[in-house]
Design an enzyme around this catalytic site. Structure first.
Site, PDB file in Angstrom:
ATOM      1  N   ASP A 215      -4.972  45.104  13.354  1.00 37.65           N
ATOM      2  CA  ASP A 215      -6.075  44.505  14.113  1.00 37.65           C
ATOM      3  C   ASP A 215      -6.912  45.625  14.717  1.00 37.65           C
ATOM      4  O   ASP A 215      -6.406  46.729  14.960  1.00 37.65           O
ATOM      5  CB  ASP A 215      -5.561  43.591  15.231  1.00 37.65           C
ATOM      6  CG  ASP A 215      -6.563  42.488  15.577  1.00 37.65           C
ATOM      7  OD1 ASP A 215      -7.716  42.818  15.919  1.00 37.65           O
ATOM      8  OD2 ASP A 215      -6.187  41.308  15.502  1.00 37.65           O
TER       9      ASP A 215
ATOM     10  N   ASP B 264      -9.941  48.864  11.490  1.00 35.71           N
ATOM     11  CA  ASP B 264     -10.904  47.886  10.981  1.00 35.71           C
ATOM     12  C   ASP B 264     -10.491  47.428   9.582  1.00 35.71           C
ATOM     13  O   ASP B 264     -10.410  48.241   8.659  1.00 35.71           O
ATOM     14  CB  ASP B 264     -12.293  48.527  10.939  1.00 35.71           C
ATOM     15  CG  ASP B 264     -13.409  47.549  10.640  1.00 35.71           C
ATOM     16  OD1 ASP B 264     -13.116  46.442  10.130  1.00 35.71           O
ATOM     17  OD2 ASP B 264     -14.581  47.889  10.890  1.00 35.71           O
TER      18      ASP B 264
ATOM     19  N   TYR C 224     -19.506  31.330   9.138  1.00 39.46           N
ATOM     20  CA  TYR C 224     -18.075  31.072   9.248  1.00 39.46           C
ATOM     21  C   TYR C 224     -17.628  30.096   8.169  1.00 39.46           C
ATOM     22  O   TYR C 224     -16.659  30.351   7.440  1.00 39.46           O
ATOM     23  CB  TYR C 224     -17.764  30.510  10.637  1.00 39.46           C
ATOM     24  CG  TYR C 224     -16.322  30.101  10.838  1.00 39.46           C
ATOM     25  CD1 TYR C 224     -15.358  31.043  11.165  1.00 39.46           C
ATOM     26  CD2 TYR C 224     -15.926  28.766  10.694  1.00 39.46           C
ATOM     27  CE1 TYR C 224     -14.029  30.671  11.358  1.00 39.46           C
ATOM     28  CE2 TYR C 224     -14.608  28.390  10.892  1.00 39.46           C
ATOM     29  CZ  TYR C 224     -13.668  29.340  11.224  1.00 39.46           C
ATOM     30  OH  TYR C 224     -12.359  28.969  11.400  1.00 39.46           O
TER      31      TYR C 224
END
Length: 250
Positions: free
Chosen positions: A36, A58, A154
């Site tokens: 993370d 990343d 999204y």
């Protein structure tokens, strides 16, 4: 289900679904690498049974991901599981087709979708060396429907996850590598922290869910571990809806 002696990589694992999944895998005996860009929400040294390692970075950085996976393979000699739980939902920037910020669109696609391409392309050869493998990718029921209050980037990224998962399933099948996705419905997690500030939004959402409640990160972890496990050894290239019956509504 037992994951003793197996190795897993989980992205988006600093909190929410990813962290819950990683903890459950470790409790079942797996060696788990959590990836993370944020710091972990808990002290991972308290995890019992299996071992965990946190790699901060990343997931859209291919060299970083390749390095993490290469290191864990050198350490354990295998890579059995990959869970792609990294994702963002930006209500303030990701809106309707006409309103969504296009720079945000690009970054959302990178985090939600490109990261999956990166992790899969580096995991597949290591799973082939292991002799088998299983992947679960976190999509969303929003991939299956429109919305009068949309987050278009999204939703589009989550729909693409389903499609890519099927392709990866075909690419890995001959080597015993499975790829599936889960489609969570409304879930109590840090991604929905707006419910904390306005509980009426949560109550309104739950009122239309047939089972009468929002999902939990444990619900999503249970579904994920099933698909990863040998209990699902004949399941690949499909998606498991975990939404309390929401998509079944007429």
């Amino acid at each position: 289900m037992s994951f003793t002696g197996k190795t897993a990589v989980v992205t988006g694992a600093a909190g929410g679904m990813g962290l819950n999944i990683a903890q459950d895998l470790a409790k079942q005996g797996a060696y788990v690498v959590l990836i993370d860009i944020k710091e972990s929400a808990i002290d991972l040294t308290q995890t019992k049974q299996g071992t965990t390692y946190f790699a901060k970075g990343d997931v859209t950085d291919s060299a970083f991901v390749q390095g993490v996976m290469g290191d864990v393979f050198k350490k354990t000699g295998r890579l059995d599981y990959l869970v792609n739980a990294a994702g963002v939902l930006w209500f303030d920037k990701d809106k309707s087709t006409e309103q969504t910020d296009l720079d945000s669109w690009d970054r959302i696609m990178e985090i939600n979708l490109k990261s999956m391409v990166i992790t899969c392309r580096h995991a597949l050869p290591l799973m082939r060396k292991t002799g088998s493998g299983s992947m679960v990718h976190v999509a969303s029921i929003q991939a299956m429907r429109g919305d009068d209050k949309p987050q278009v980037a999204y939703q589009a990224s989550k729909a693409a996850i389903i499609s890519l998962s099927k392709t990866v399933a075909m690419e890995g099948a001959a080597d015993g590598i499975r790829s599936n996705s889960i489609l969570p419905g409304p879930t109590l997690s840090p991604m929905q922290d707006r419910w904390v500030h306005d509980p009426s939004i949560q109550r309104s959402t739950e009122s239309v869910i047939p089972l009468g409640r929002a999902g939990t990160t444990q619900d999503m972890s249970n579904a994920t571990l099933f698909l990863l496990s040998d209990n699902a050894s004949y399941i690949t290239g499909t998606e498991l809806i975990v939404d309390g019956g929401l998509l079944a509504r007429p």
